[in-house]
Design a protein around this motif. Sequence first.
Motif, PDB file in Angstrom:
ATOM      1  N   SER A 144      -5.286  -1.443   4.559  1.00  0.00           N
ATOM      2  CA  SER A 144      -5.870  -0.207   4.040  1.00  0.00           C
ATOM      3  C   SER A 144      -5.686   0.909   5.060  1.00  0.00           C
ATOM      4  O   SER A 144      -5.392   0.660   6.232  1.00  0.00           O
ATOM      5  CB  SER A 144      -7.355  -0.404   3.748  1.00  0.00           C
ATOM      6  OG  SER A 144      -8.069  -0.647   4.954  1.00  0.00           O
ATOM      7  N   GLN A 193      -7.884   0.633   8.066  1.00  0.00           N
ATOM      8  CA  GLN A 193      -7.505  -0.401   9.027  1.00  0.00           C
ATOM      9  C   GLN A 193      -6.405   0.055   9.970  1.00  0.00           C
ATOM     10  O   GLN A 193      -6.216  -0.537  11.038  1.00  0.00           O
ATOM     11  CB  GLN A 193      -7.071  -1.672   8.279  1.00  0.00           C
ATOM     12  CG  GLN A 193      -8.220  -2.386   7.586  1.00  0.00           C
ATOM     13  CD  GLN A 193      -7.735  -3.506   6.687  1.00  0.00           C
ATOM     14  OE1 GLN A 193      -6.692  -3.411   6.036  1.00  0.00           O
ATOM     15  NE2 GLN A 193      -8.492  -4.589   6.641  1.00  0.00           N
ATOM     16  N   GLY A 204      -0.676   4.621   1.012  1.00  0.00           N
ATOM     17  CA  GLY A 204      -0.830   4.707   2.462  1.00  0.00           C
ATOM     18  C   GLY A 204       0.492   4.943   3.157  1.00  0.00           C
ATOM     19  O   GLY A 204       0.566   5.692   4.142  1.00  0.00           O
ATOM     20  N   ASN A 256       0.873  -1.176   0.000  1.00  0.00           N
ATOM     21  CA  ASN A 256       0.000   0.000   0.000  1.00  0.00           C
ATOM     22  C   ASN A 256       0.909   1.225   0.000  1.00  0.00           C
ATOM     23  O   ASN A 256       1.106   1.863   1.027  1.00  0.00           O
ATOM     24  CB  ASN A 256      -0.922  -0.011   1.223  1.00  0.00           C
ATOM     25  CG  ASN A 256      -1.958   1.108   1.173  1.00  0.00           C
ATOM     26  OD1 ASN A 256      -1.854   2.029   0.375  1.00  0.00           O
ATOM     27  ND2 ASN A 256      -2.958   1.024   2.034  1.00  0.00           N
TER      28      ASN A 256
END
Length: 396
Positions: free
Chosen positions: A359, A362, A277, A274
């Motif tokens: 994510s 999360q 992120g 990710n």
Amino acid sequence: MPPLSTDHNAKGTQPQPPAQGFFASFFQTLTDVFTDKGIVLMLIIAPIIYGFFYPWPYSSEVVNHVPVGIIDKDNSDLSSTIVRYASASPQLDTRRFLDEQSAKEAIWADEIAGYMVIPSGLEQNVLSGKAASVSVLGNGGYFLLNKNVQMGFLKAVSTVSAGVKIKKSVAQGAYAPTAAQNAQAVPLQIVPLYNQTEGYGAYVVPAVSIIILQQTLLMATAMLIGTWYEQRRHQTSINGWLGRITALSGLSFLIGCFYYGWAFELHHYPRGQNMLGSLLFLLLFCPAVATLGCLLGLWFRQRERSMQILIFSSLPMFFVSGYPWPADQLPTFLQIVRWFIPTTPAINTSVQLNQMGASISQVATGFYALAALWALYFALLMWLRWYNAPKRTQVS
């Protein structure tokens, strides 16, 4: 008589420079960073060198061929089979010893990491259906090697034990494939996630990289602020402090991109799950650490003191982060104090985003914690700025 102003905080006769705006402070900070060899070394060169050389000792990832000893007091076909299977294990590098005393002396001399004792009468007890066991003794002072010693011998003995059980079942009239299937009624399949090689480097380096980013930025920032304090250049406006923080955190952000985009790729660690992120994480983490560095530099007031104090804080910060040791097993006091350190939410958030592919929602708790820490550090910085401001009194 005209009023006279006296500055109770000023040292010497150096006047305070005028407060700078955001962009003036931003560019002045960059100029001061790149004209100070010590700051450049700490903020830029050191983390790059760490990115190259820190993972190097863990390049083999998995520990194999751990030297171990075997003492065979049975000297039977069964014990020979156990020795053969143990010697064939990639985890172990076996040596034969005549007695336990010589094996213990080899452990004391750091020649082996553990040993297995096959007792006399083992085969006879197994064939007669009596309880039988072998003993494995490892060096508990080195838990990583000790684990390999135990697992290597366990696999060897378990494999031989399963074979003995199958032979007994066949001898009693069971069909061979059925006997083999019944030897393990519930097959166990272990599938590692995220760190599929189960390598030590892939486990420890991504987490320690966040510590490296934090400590190099903390020390460089505190040193720079300490230098400004000694030169009586530390005072500036709120926008000036924001400009300083942006400049310092921006440089650290680029180093963070170097780790995520190149260092982890070079050493084949799980990465990039990710990336967006991870970049958002750096945009929160770097300003929080830079603000803490400004706060500490303004508190220490001396360039050298920053290095003297902060250089010893890396290991304690790592161990209370909850990564190498479960946080709920820490003393209650440390469970509270650790949340005032950026690496506590940062390490797990970074690993979850970049290695595990979590994510943003999360790991929202980590983002909220970093934002709250930045707000806390900045509020304390503004209070210390006000406290250290020159106090002027008028005398008629």
